[in-house]
Design a protein around this motif. Structure first.
Motif, PDB file in Angstrom:
ATOM      1  N   ARG A  54      30.336  53.442  52.036  1.00  0.00           N
ATOM      2  CA  ARG A  54      31.197  52.944  50.980  1.00  0.00           C
ATOM      3  C   ARG A  54      32.011  54.087  50.424  1.00  0.00           C
ATOM      4  O   ARG A  54      31.529  55.199  50.327  1.00  0.00           O
ATOM      5  CB  ARG A  54      30.350  52.336  49.868  1.00  0.00           C
ATOM      6  CG  ARG A  54      31.202  51.810  48.745  1.00  0.00           C
ATOM      7  CD  ARG A  54      30.444  50.993  47.748  1.00  0.00           C
ATOM      8  NE  ARG A  54      31.382  50.680  46.687  1.00  0.00           N
ATOM      9  CZ  ARG A  54      31.105  50.750  45.413  1.00  0.00           C
ATOM     10  NH1 ARG A  54      29.910  51.075  45.017  1.00  0.00           N
ATOM     11  NH2 ARG A  54      32.008  50.468  44.514  1.00  0.00           N
ATOM     12  N   ALA A  55      33.230  53.798  50.062  1.00  0.00           N
ATOM     13  CA  ALA A  55      34.078  54.801  49.416  1.00  0.00           C
ATOM     14  C   ALA A  55      33.962  54.616  47.909  1.00  0.00           C
ATOM     15  O   ALA A  55      33.936  53.497  47.408  1.00  0.00           O
ATOM     16  CB  ALA A  55      35.519  54.631  49.851  1.00  0.00           C
ATOM     17  N   TYR A  56      33.841  55.723  47.189  1.00  0.00           N
ATOM     18  CA  TYR A  56      33.736  55.696  45.732  1.00  0.00           C
ATOM     19  C   TYR A  56      34.874  56.490  45.130  1.00  0.00           C
ATOM     20  O   TYR A  56      35.313  57.483  45.695  1.00  0.00           O
ATOM     21  CB  TYR A  56      32.431  56.365  45.258  1.00  0.00           C
ATOM     22  CG  TYR A  56      31.169  55.670  45.660  1.00  0.00           C
ATOM     23  CD1 TYR A  56      30.683  54.615  44.916  1.00  0.00           C
ATOM     24  CD2 TYR A  56      30.444  56.087  46.762  1.00  0.00           C
ATOM     25  CE1 TYR A  56      29.506  53.983  45.272  1.00  0.00           C
ATOM     26  CE2 TYR A  56      29.266  55.462  47.126  1.00  0.00           C
ATOM     27  CZ  TYR A  56      28.806  54.407  46.376  1.00  0.00           C
ATOM     28  OH  TYR A  56      27.645  53.780  46.724  1.00  0.00           O
ATOM     29  N   SER A  57      35.320  56.073  43.960  1.00  0.00           N
ATOM     30  CA  SER A  57      36.193  56.949  43.189  1.00  0.00           C
ATOM     31  C   SER A  57      35.271  57.950  42.497  1.00  0.00           C
ATOM     32  O   SER A  57      34.074  57.707  42.350  1.00  0.00           O
ATOM     33  CB  SER A  57      37.002  56.158  42.156  1.00  0.00           C
ATOM     34  OG  SER A  57      36.154  55.617  41.178  1.00  0.00           O
ATOM     35  N   ILE A  58      35.800  59.055  42.072  1.00  0.00           N
ATOM     36  CA  ILE A  58      34.961  60.085  41.446  1.00  0.00           C
ATOM     37  C   ILE A  58      34.241  59.539  40.221  1.00  0.00           C
ATOM     38  O   ILE A  58      33.075  59.837  39.989  1.00  0.00           O
ATOM     39  CB  ILE A  58      35.805  61.327  41.099  1.00  0.00           C
ATOM     40  CG1 ILE A  58      36.248  62.007  42.401  1.00  0.00           C
ATOM     41  CG2 ILE A  58      35.027  62.309  40.228  1.00  0.00           C
ATOM     42  CD1 ILE A  58      37.188  63.159  42.213  1.00  0.00           C
ATOM     43  N   SER A  59      34.898  58.682  39.472  1.00  0.00           N
ATOM     44  CA  SER A  59      34.292  58.171  38.240  1.00  0.00           C
ATOM     45  C   SER A  59      33.113  57.243  38.486  1.00  0.00           C
ATOM     46  O   SER A  59      32.248  57.097  37.626  1.00  0.00           O
ATOM     47  CB  SER A  59      35.340  57.446  37.392  1.00  0.00           C
ATOM     48  OG  SER A  59      35.838  56.321  38.093  1.00  0.00           O
ATOM     49  N   GLU A  60      33.028  56.617  39.661  1.00  0.00           N
ATOM     50  CA  GLU A  60      31.917  55.705  39.931  1.00  0.00           C
ATOM     51  C   GLU A  60      30.914  56.241  40.949  1.00  0.00           C
ATOM     52  O   GLU A  60      29.970  55.562  41.311  1.00  0.00           O
ATOM     53  CB  GLU A  60      32.444  54.343  40.377  1.00  0.00           C
ATOM     54  CG  GLU A  60      33.154  54.366  41.703  1.00  0.00           C
ATOM     55  CD  GLU A  60      33.605  52.995  42.170  1.00  0.00           C
ATOM     56  OE1 GLU A  60      34.042  52.912  43.326  1.00  0.00           O
ATOM     57  OE2 GLU A  60      33.533  52.031  41.412  1.00  0.00           O
ATOM     58  N   ASP A  63      25.174  59.754  41.098  1.00  0.00           N
ATOM     59  CA  ASP A  63      24.824  61.144  40.801  1.00  0.00           C
ATOM     60  C   ASP A  63      24.380  61.919  42.030  1.00  0.00           C
ATOM     61  O   ASP A  63      24.769  63.074  42.214  1.00  0.00           O
ATOM     62  CB  ASP A  63      23.732  61.202  39.728  1.00  0.00           C
ATOM     63  CG  ASP A  63      24.229  60.739  38.371  1.00  0.00           C
ATOM     64  OD1 ASP A  63      25.458  60.749  38.157  1.00  0.00           O
ATOM     65  OD2 ASP A  63      23.387  60.359  37.539  1.00  0.00           O
ATOM     66  N   GLU A  64      23.576  61.286  42.896  1.00  0.00           N
ATOM     67  CA  GLU A  64      23.091  62.005  44.076  1.00  0.00           C
ATOM     68  C   GLU A  64      24.236  62.332  45.035  1.00  0.00           C
ATOM     69  O   GLU A  64      24.233  63.374  45.671  1.00  0.00           O
ATOM     70  CB  GLU A  64      21.968  61.248  44.793  1.00  0.00           C
ATOM     71  CG  GLU A  64      22.342  59.888  45.334  1.00  0.00           C
ATOM     72  CD  GLU A  64      22.136  58.737  44.357  1.00  0.00           C
ATOM     73  OE1 GLU A  64      22.146  57.591  44.822  1.00  0.00           O
ATOM     74  OE2 GLU A  64      21.987  58.964  43.142  1.00  0.00           O
ATOM     75  N   ALA A  67      26.241  65.278  43.459  1.00  0.00           N
ATOM     76  CA  ALA A  67      25.555  66.556  43.650  1.00  0.00           C
ATOM     77  C   ALA A  67      25.813  67.098  45.059  1.00  0.00           C
ATOM     78  O   ALA A  67      26.091  68.290  45.233  1.00  0.00           O
ATOM     79  CB  ALA A  67      24.062  66.399  43.402  1.00  0.00           C
ATOM     80  N   LEU A  68      25.728  66.238  46.055  1.00  0.00           N
ATOM     81  CA  LEU A  68      26.005  66.656  47.430  1.00  0.00           C
ATOM     82  C   LEU A  68      27.462  67.082  47.587  1.00  0.00           C
ATOM     83  O   LEU A  68      27.767  68.065  48.272  1.00  0.00           O
ATOM     84  CB  LEU A  68      25.701  65.518  48.410  1.00  0.00           C
ATOM     85  CG  LEU A  68      24.226  65.152  48.581  1.00  0.00           C
ATOM     86  CD1 LEU A  68      24.093  63.864  49.383  1.00  0.00           C
ATOM     87  CD2 LEU A  68      23.466  66.292  49.245  1.00  0.00           C
ATOM     88  N   PHE A  69      28.354  66.362  46.962  1.00  0.00           N
ATOM     89  CA  PHE A  69      29.778  66.675  47.020  1.00  0.00           C
ATOM     90  C   PHE A  69      30.046  68.036  46.379  1.00  0.00           C
ATOM     91  O   PHE A  69      30.744  68.883  46.949  1.00  0.00           O
ATOM     92  CB  PHE A  69      30.562  65.571  46.308  1.00  0.00           C
ATOM     93  CG  PHE A  69      32.042  65.676  46.446  1.00  0.00           C
ATOM     94  CD1 PHE A  69      32.673  65.445  47.659  1.00  0.00           C
ATOM     95  CD2 PHE A  69      32.822  65.996  45.349  1.00  0.00           C
ATOM     96  CE1 PHE A  69      34.039  65.535  47.776  1.00  0.00           C
ATOM     97  CE2 PHE A  69      34.194  66.094  45.460  1.00  0.00           C
ATOM     98  CZ  PHE A  69      34.807  65.856  46.676  1.00  0.00           C
ATOM     99  N   ASP A  70      29.472  68.275  45.202  1.00  0.00           N
ATOM    100  CA  ASP A  70      29.646  69.566  44.523  1.00  0.00           C
ATOM    101  C   ASP A  70      29.099  70.714  45.361  1.00  0.00           C
ATOM    102  O   ASP A  70      29.715  71.778  45.458  1.00  0.00           O
ATOM    103  CB  ASP A  70      28.963  69.552  43.152  1.00  0.00           C
ATOM    104  CG  ASP A  70      29.689  68.690  42.141  1.00  0.00           C
ATOM    105  OD1 ASP A  70      30.884  68.382  42.357  1.00  0.00           O
ATOM    106  OD2 ASP A  70      29.059  68.319  41.134  1.00  0.00           O
ATOM    107  N   GLU A  71      27.944  70.487  45.963  1.00  0.00           N
ATOM    108  CA  GLU A  71      27.332  71.513  46.812  1.00  0.00           C
ATOM    109  C   GLU A  71      28.237  71.848  48.002  1.00  0.00           C
ATOM    110  O   GLU A  71      28.444  73.016  48.344  1.00  0.00           O
ATOM    111  CB  GLU A  71      25.974  71.016  47.312  1.00  0.00           C
ATOM    112  CG  GLU A  71      25.195  72.005  48.133  1.00  0.00           C
ATOM    113  CD  GLU A  71      23.874  71.412  48.577  1.00  0.00           C
ATOM    114  OE1 GLU A  71      23.601  71.487  49.789  1.00  0.00           O
ATOM    115  OE2 GLU A  71      23.129  70.876  47.725  1.00  0.00           O
TER     116      GLU A  71
END
Length: 86
Positions: A54-60, A63-64, A67-71
């Motif tokens: 699924r594709a998400y916008s950053i706002s939705e 959290d997990e 965290a992976l995206f930030d890493e």
């Protein structure tokens, strides 16, 4: 994904529905995608949200996933992850 023309549908209905029972098939008209034919079971699975992709916008974003995206962004910022991954 297998492809058939809309003209094929009238000539090969059995073959096309057999293929669609295994996976969605694309029907084209004038060489352009027009329809997708799939089993009812696959449709219900998709409708119920059973597809984990699924594709998400950053706002939705969950959290997990955030965290992976930030890493991953941190690794890329340090110059890692371009050529060191198989």
């Amino acid at each position: 994904m297998k492809q058939f023309t809309t003209g094929d549908l009238s000539k090969q209905i059995g073959d096309i529905t057999d293929a669609a029972s295994r996976e969605p098939v694309m029907l084209t008209r004038h060489k352009k995608p027009c329809f997708v034919l799939m089993s009812y079971e696959h449709y219900e699975h998709m409708r119920a949200g059973g597809n984990p992709r699924r594709a998400y916008s950053i706002s939705e974003m969950p959290d997990e996933h955030a965290a992976l995206f930030d890493e991953a962004l941190d690794r890329l910022g340090r110059g890692e992850g371009y050529n060191d991954e198989p």
